[in-house]
Design a protein around this motif. Structure first.
Motif, PDB file in Angstrom:
ATOM      1  N   ALA A 121      53.005  20.116  37.270  1.00 35.71           N
ATOM      2  CA  ALA A 121      51.598  19.768  37.518  1.00 35.71           C
ATOM      3  C   ALA A 121      50.685  20.726  36.770  1.00 35.71           C
ATOM      4  O   ALA A 121      50.885  21.932  36.786  1.00 35.71           O
ATOM      5  CB  ALA A 121      51.306  19.817  39.009  1.00 35.71           C
ATOM      6  N   ASP A 122      49.700  20.164  36.104  1.00 36.10           N
ATOM      7  CA  ASP A 122      48.666  20.963  35.439  1.00 36.10           C
ATOM      8  C   ASP A 122      47.323  20.350  35.798  1.00 36.10           C
ATOM      9  O   ASP A 122      46.981  19.260  35.340  1.00 36.10           O
ATOM     10  CB  ASP A 122      48.884  20.962  33.925  1.00 36.10           C
ATOM     11  N   THR A 123      46.589  21.033  36.635  1.00 38.36           N
ATOM     12  CA  THR A 123      45.277  20.519  37.065  1.00 38.36           C
ATOM     13  C   THR A 123      44.162  21.468  36.648  1.00 38.36           C
ATOM     14  O   THR A 123      43.121  21.536  37.290  1.00 38.36           O
ATOM     15  CB  THR A 123      45.265  20.322  38.596  1.00 38.36           C
ATOM     16  N   THR A 173      48.655  14.718  34.128  1.00 35.29           N
ATOM     17  CA  THR A 173      49.608  14.940  35.215  1.00 35.29           C
ATOM     18  C   THR A 173      49.742  13.679  36.060  1.00 35.29           C
ATOM     19  O   THR A 173      50.858  13.233  36.365  1.00 35.29           O
ATOM     20  CB  THR A 173      49.167  16.130  36.091  1.00 35.29           C
ATOM     21  N   TYR A 212      53.056  11.464  36.578  1.00 30.58           N
ATOM     22  CA  TYR A 212      53.520  11.186  37.939  1.00 30.58           C
ATOM     23  C   TYR A 212      53.674   9.682  38.152  1.00 30.58           C
ATOM     24  O   TYR A 212      54.640   9.229  38.754  1.00 30.58           O
ATOM     25  CB  TYR A 212      52.535  11.753  38.965  1.00 30.58           C
ATOM     26  N   ALA A 272      49.090  14.242  42.682  1.00 30.77           N
ATOM     27  CA  ALA A 272      48.334  15.058  41.713  1.00 30.77           C
ATOM     28  C   ALA A 272      47.179  15.765  42.407  1.00 30.77           C
ATOM     29  O   ALA A 272      46.896  16.942  42.153  1.00 30.77           O
ATOM     30  CB  ALA A 272      47.834  14.176  40.577  1.00 30.77           C
TER      31      ALA A 272
END
Length: 199
Positions: free
Chosen positions: A123-125, A134, A138, A192
């Motif tokens: 995950a990259d938020t 992301t 997903y 996410a």
């Protein structure tokens, strides 16, 4: 001079117990969520013996939010509970569901969840575009594992058990597939978003 053992082995045992508890509560939680999603109710679909439930949604969330080992453990625990006779499957079914028309779908949950966990990536938020990528990853992972893998098992086993052609079973499953594609989108967005909250 001979020394006697101290409390070190006891402390080591409690550390091991804490580690086991730390890694096992999530699989147990998702196994319970699977049971609750089956117990919450089912919607019968004309032309097919398999009802609509929220189970595939929970399978997708498990794959998106747990490691592949934890996701596999959650599904193995859920299937084992049903195999042992606990009424955890749709409609309060247990062991007999594993030899009925839904058997392939239930058994397909395990490889489906593991596939999702392996495919989802990290995950990259950190930014809107990173969060969107992301969520897209997903969603793709949830569709591959939660739809393609689960339905490959489900259709194959249902066709073998009922004697119906695989194409006929696939066509009868199209309503489920469309619904599960929507679940994949919702699960991807939810996972996410939750991963962003966990930062």
């Amino acid at each position: 001079m001979q020394t006697t053992p101290t409390a070190a082995p006891s402390a080591s045992a409690s550390t091991v117990a804490r580690r086991i508890a730390a890694v096992s509560w999530k699989p147990v939680l998702f196994a319970v969520l699977l049971w609750l999603s089956a117990a919450a109710g089912e919607i019968p679909v004309p032309g097919t013996p398999v009802p609509i439930t929220l189970q595939t949604f929970v399978v997708m969330l498990a794959g998106l939010m747990l490691t592949w080992r934890q996701a596999g453990s959650a599904l193995a625990l859920y299937i084992a509970a049903g195999a042992a006779g606990l009424p955890v499957f749709a409609g309060g079914a247990s062991t007999m569901a594993l030899v009925g028309p839904s058997a392939g779908f239930i058994l397909g949950f395990l490889p489906g969840a593991v596939a999702i966990a392996l495919l989802r990536g990290k995950a990259d938020t950190s930014s809107f575009s990173a969060a969107a990528l992301t969520a897209g990853r997903y969603m793709l992972a949830a569709i591959i594992g939660g739809v393609v893998v689960v339905y490959a098992f489900g259709i194959t086993v249902q066709s073998a058990l009922t004697g119906a052609p695989a194409l006929a079973v696939t066509l009868a499953s199209m309503g489920f597939i469309a619904g599960d594609a929507v679940k994949a989108v919702v699960a991807a967005l939810a996972a996410a978003g939750l991963s962003k909250l966990g930062r």
